[in-house]
Enzyme design. Structure first.
Site: not given
Length: 437
Positions: A272, A287, A359, A362, A401
């Site tokens: 990403r 991130r 988070e 999801s 994560r």
């Protein structure tokens, strides 16, 4: 992606769904473009009908040796041909404008989604597990990893720039153990079929799951020298998540209802650009441009999708339960949902080093939004017609994560890290990660 007929017939419902997402009404613009398209088609059909009739009359005039009439008709045919080209252009322009508009409209939220503007309006559904207490000040994961000499951001920057990491030795093995543990859990216990998909995909696949065209700047495009002048060359995109290839496995297909629900899982690298994340989480692994994730994808009938959403969420939660990590489940509000989602649950894991929940998964139900973009349908036994499938996707979970969470929750005062019991079978006898020599 929405059906034009549905929007025309349910304009108020459509605009109300957009209002709940904090967006202005759009049905007048859509129906206006559709009327322009229909008018162009009607004019084109009328001109083509007259052109065909005039062409036939030319032959009749020639047969009757009425040359003046034949020449006049030929002139009319030429004019009608030019008119046809103009109306065809109008139709193409209207269709292109309509397709572009429709492709950039986000999915509408289900009635059960709480209304809100941003992440501050998300609702806690449940909190699970006890937040650990430490007799010392817990460190953040990058402090732990660098202290162990097994997490190297500086070298990664030399190789690739910011937002990359090099994990080594027992740290790399722990990351691999997490991925293997998740895949085994989802395949052996939860009944998902493991897939090893391509991580380079074409435009059509990215459009199908709605990364394109709206989120083009968030993606990494792989190009080859010389392709720019090659009309047959196709764009290839590095996947932002395995949702893209897994969901697109059913594109342009008609499935048997008996084959649904279809449950798929994959562990892949993900990429990403994080175009909108400047200044956020600049240190550590939270991130990054490249990360590993175990993805869950389900393809169902419309009647199955709500129950499948709850099931997928429980499968992702089980990962954290077996790792002994405290977490909470959030129902995202209308203003914080993803573009393709009808409803989303986030799982947030407790990170002692940050003293907050972050988070880690999801899970979203998309209804037939992606199916329409992919033209993915199913047929019930004995039925003549077909219906669009429903698609769901979720993280089961983000491996990087999860590594962050394990490091922070299982850290010791001396800087070492205990290996959670669930990962011991994958660690080759290593029960504690200590500083590399």
């Amino acid at each position: 992606m929405y059906d034009l007929k549905w929007i025309r017939e349910n304009a108020e419902t459509f605009d109300e769904g957009r209002r709940r997402r904090g967006l202005p009404p759009l049905s007048p613009a859509i129906t206006g473009l559709d009327e322009t398209r229909r008018a162009a088609i009607a004019r084109l059909q009328a001109v083509q009908e007259r052109r065909n009739a005039a062409s036939k009359e030319v032959g009749e005039a020639m047969k009757a040796k009425d040359l003046p009439r034949a020449e006049a008709l030929k002139a009319e045919v030429a004019t009608l041909k030019a008119d046809s080209a103009g109306y065809e252009g109008e139709e193409r322009e209207a269709i292109a404008a309509l397709d572009k508009l429709l492709s950039e409209i986000p999915n509408l939220p289900l009635d059960s989604v709480p209304e809100g503007k941003d992440e501050h309006d998300n609702v806690v559904l449940r909190t699970v597990g006890e937040v650990p207490a430490f007799a010392f000040q817990p460190k953040e994961h990058f402090e732990i990893g660098e202290g162990l000499g097994l997490m190297d951001f500086e070298t990664a920057t030399k190789l690739s720039g910011a937002r990359f990491v090099v994990n080594k030795g027992a740290m790399a093995r722990l990351e691999r153990a997490l991925a293997q543990f998740m895949l085994d859990l989802h395949t052996d216990t939860h009944g998902y079929t493991e897939v090893n998909p391509p991580i380079l995909v074409r435009d059509e696949a990215m459009f199908g799951t709605a990364q394109l065209p709206k989120f083009r700047d968030d993606q990494f495009l792989a190009t080859r020298e010389g392709d720019a002048g090659n009309e047959s060359a196709k764009n290839l995109w590095l996947i932002p998540t395995a949702e893209v290839p897994l969901t697109n496995l059913v594109r342009e297909s008609i499935l048997d209802e008996a084959a649904l629900p279809m449950r798929l899982t994959a562990c892949t690298p993900c990429f990403r650009a994080e175009a909108g994340a400047a200044g956020r989480d600049t240190r550590g692994m939270i991130r990054q441009h490249q990360f590993t994730k175990v993805e869950l994808v389900s393809v169902t009938t419309p009647e199955q999708s709500e129950a499948e959403h709850a099931r997928m969420l429980s499968c992702a939660e089980e990962v954290l339960k077996r790792l002994g990590l405290a977490y909470r489940v959030m129902t995202l509000c209308t203003g914080d949902m993803g573009f393709a989602s009808q409803k989303t649950f986030d799982i947030e894991v407790w990170l002692p080093g940050q003293d907050r929940y972050r988070e880690i998964s999801s899970c979203s139900v998309c209804g037939d939004f992606q199916a329409r973009r992919m033209n993915a349908r199913f047929r019930a036994a004995g039925a003549k017609g077909t219906r669009f499938v429903h698609t769901l996707n979720g993280s089961g979970v983000a491996v990087g994560r999860a590594l962050v969470a394990v490091l922070e929750n299982y850290q010791e005062e001396d800087g070492s890290v205990r290996v959670p019991d669930a990962l011991l079978p994958y660690m080759g006898g290593v029960t504690r990660i200590t500083r590399a020599n």
